[in-house]
Design a protein around this motif. Sequence first.
Motif, PDB file in Angstrom:
ATOM      1  N   TYR A 207       0.820  -1.207   0.000  1.00  0.00           N
ATOM      2  CA  TYR A 207       0.000   0.000   0.000  1.00  0.00           C
ATOM      3  C   TYR A 207       0.858   1.263   0.000  1.00  0.00           C
ATOM      4  N   ARG A 208       2.097   1.164   0.453  1.00  0.00           N
ATOM      5  CA  ARG A 208       2.967   2.344   0.502  1.00  0.00           C
ATOM      6  C   ARG A 208       3.533   2.692  -0.866  1.00  0.00           C
ATOM      7  N   ARG A 247      -4.853   2.176   3.193  1.00  0.00           N
ATOM      8  CA  ARG A 247      -4.006   3.324   3.540  1.00  0.00           C
ATOM      9  C   ARG A 247      -4.591   4.107   4.722  1.00  0.00           C
ATOM     10  N   VAL A 248      -5.904   4.277   4.743  1.00  0.00           N
ATOM     11  CA  VAL A 248      -6.528   4.987   5.863  1.00  0.00           C
ATOM     12  C   VAL A 248      -6.377   4.182   7.154  1.00  0.00           C
ATOM     13  N   LEU A 249      -6.573   2.869   7.088  1.00  0.00           N
ATOM     14  CA  LEU A 249      -6.414   2.026   8.269  1.00  0.00           C
ATOM     15  C   LEU A 249      -5.003   2.130   8.829  1.00  0.00           C
ATOM     16  N   GLN A 250      -4.008   2.070   7.959  1.00  0.00           N
ATOM     17  CA  GLN A 250      -2.625   2.172   8.416  1.00  0.00           C
ATOM     18  C   GLN A 250      -2.328   3.559   8.968  1.00  0.00           C
ATOM     19  N   SER A 251      -2.911   4.589   8.370  1.00  0.00           N
ATOM     20  CA  SER A 251      -2.690   5.940   8.882  1.00  0.00           C
ATOM     21  C   SER A 251      -3.325   6.122  10.253  1.00  0.00           C
ATOM     22  N   CYS A 252      -4.457   5.461  10.501  1.00  0.00           N
ATOM     23  CA  CYS A 252      -5.075   5.521  11.833  1.00  0.00           C
ATOM     24  C   CYS A 252      -4.141   4.928  12.881  1.00  0.00           C
ATOM     25  N   GLU A 253      -3.523   3.810  12.560  1.00  0.00           N
ATOM     26  CA  GLU A 253      -2.582   3.194  13.500  1.00  0.00           C
ATOM     27  C   GLU A 253      -1.405   4.120  13.764  1.00  0.00           C
ATOM     28  N   LEU A 254      -0.892   4.747  12.726  1.00  0.00           N
ATOM     29  CA  LEU A 254       0.241   5.658  12.896  1.00  0.00           C
ATOM     30  C   LEU A 254      -0.149   6.892  13.707  1.00  0.00           C
TER      31      LEU A 254
END
Length: 303
Positions: A207-208, A247-254
């Motif tokens: 995804y990155r 991408r949104v899910l990973q950004s929430c974790e970050l």
Amino acid sequence: MTRHTPAATFTSAPIAAHPFEENNPLAFIMIDIDVEHSYQQHSHDFYEMIYISEGSGLLLIDKQCIQVREGELFFIPPGIAHMLQKPNDSTEPLQMMNCLLQREVLCPQVETDALIWDEEFQRIADFFRQAESWLGYREQNGELARILYGMHINAMNKPPGHRHKQYILLLDLLHTLYVQHQVQFPYTRMRIENPVEFTLGYIRMHYRQPVKLEELAQWLAMSSRHLQRLLKQATGFTFIQLLQNCRVLQSCELLLETDWNVQRIAEEVGVHDMKYFYRIFKERCHVTPSRFRVQHRQNVDQD
């Protein structure tokens, strides 16, 4: 709330996490491949040699699919995407040996008064360092197995001087490959039982990076329209929506686990247009990234 350093946590290349020992740019590991290892396509910034020590399987390398079997070795330069997969219908074991080299190993510093074997290694190192694509070899009389099993035993037992011995074995291996003829491996059609599962796994891993439906469809030997239809039927989302969701899910974790600013987080998940990032984030979370961070950290502190 504990803050984490996410550099390793959110990597999209699983094998890149394999540790090199401190001050040792050479690593050796043995891996048994099973169904759980499927779809872990990856690339990294060091050299890798994959030797098939038992069984047969599919090597997905540089978006091509190759049938591989015991006794074959592949030299893979940095940045070449690859994955070894066991066929779904196979009950036989599949095992590989991995020799991993940091770039510096193939960049020896040869002085003017160097010994003759240093100059020979320079020529061999130059050959492999200049390789722009992967190289494939097939042993004739167990010559590769002899060296690689020696490296495996040395790495497992770690006798006195084992690092020095490992480099001697590495030089033997590289010299053996250097004098051998490379093998032309015929490409086969990608054998993916479930293209939807494969695509979802690929998105989670990459995804990155720029991920395009057309490239995946070509790799899976189907039209992009057909792959899009399969994804919509199975998940209710289009390819772009699935990528955005990831991408949104990973950004929430970050947002919750780091103190990074929003722009850095957007870039970390592969989005470099901030207006676009704010739009897709708010569509899914109904708040801005900054507000999401504040609300969820308040909830954690209250608990």
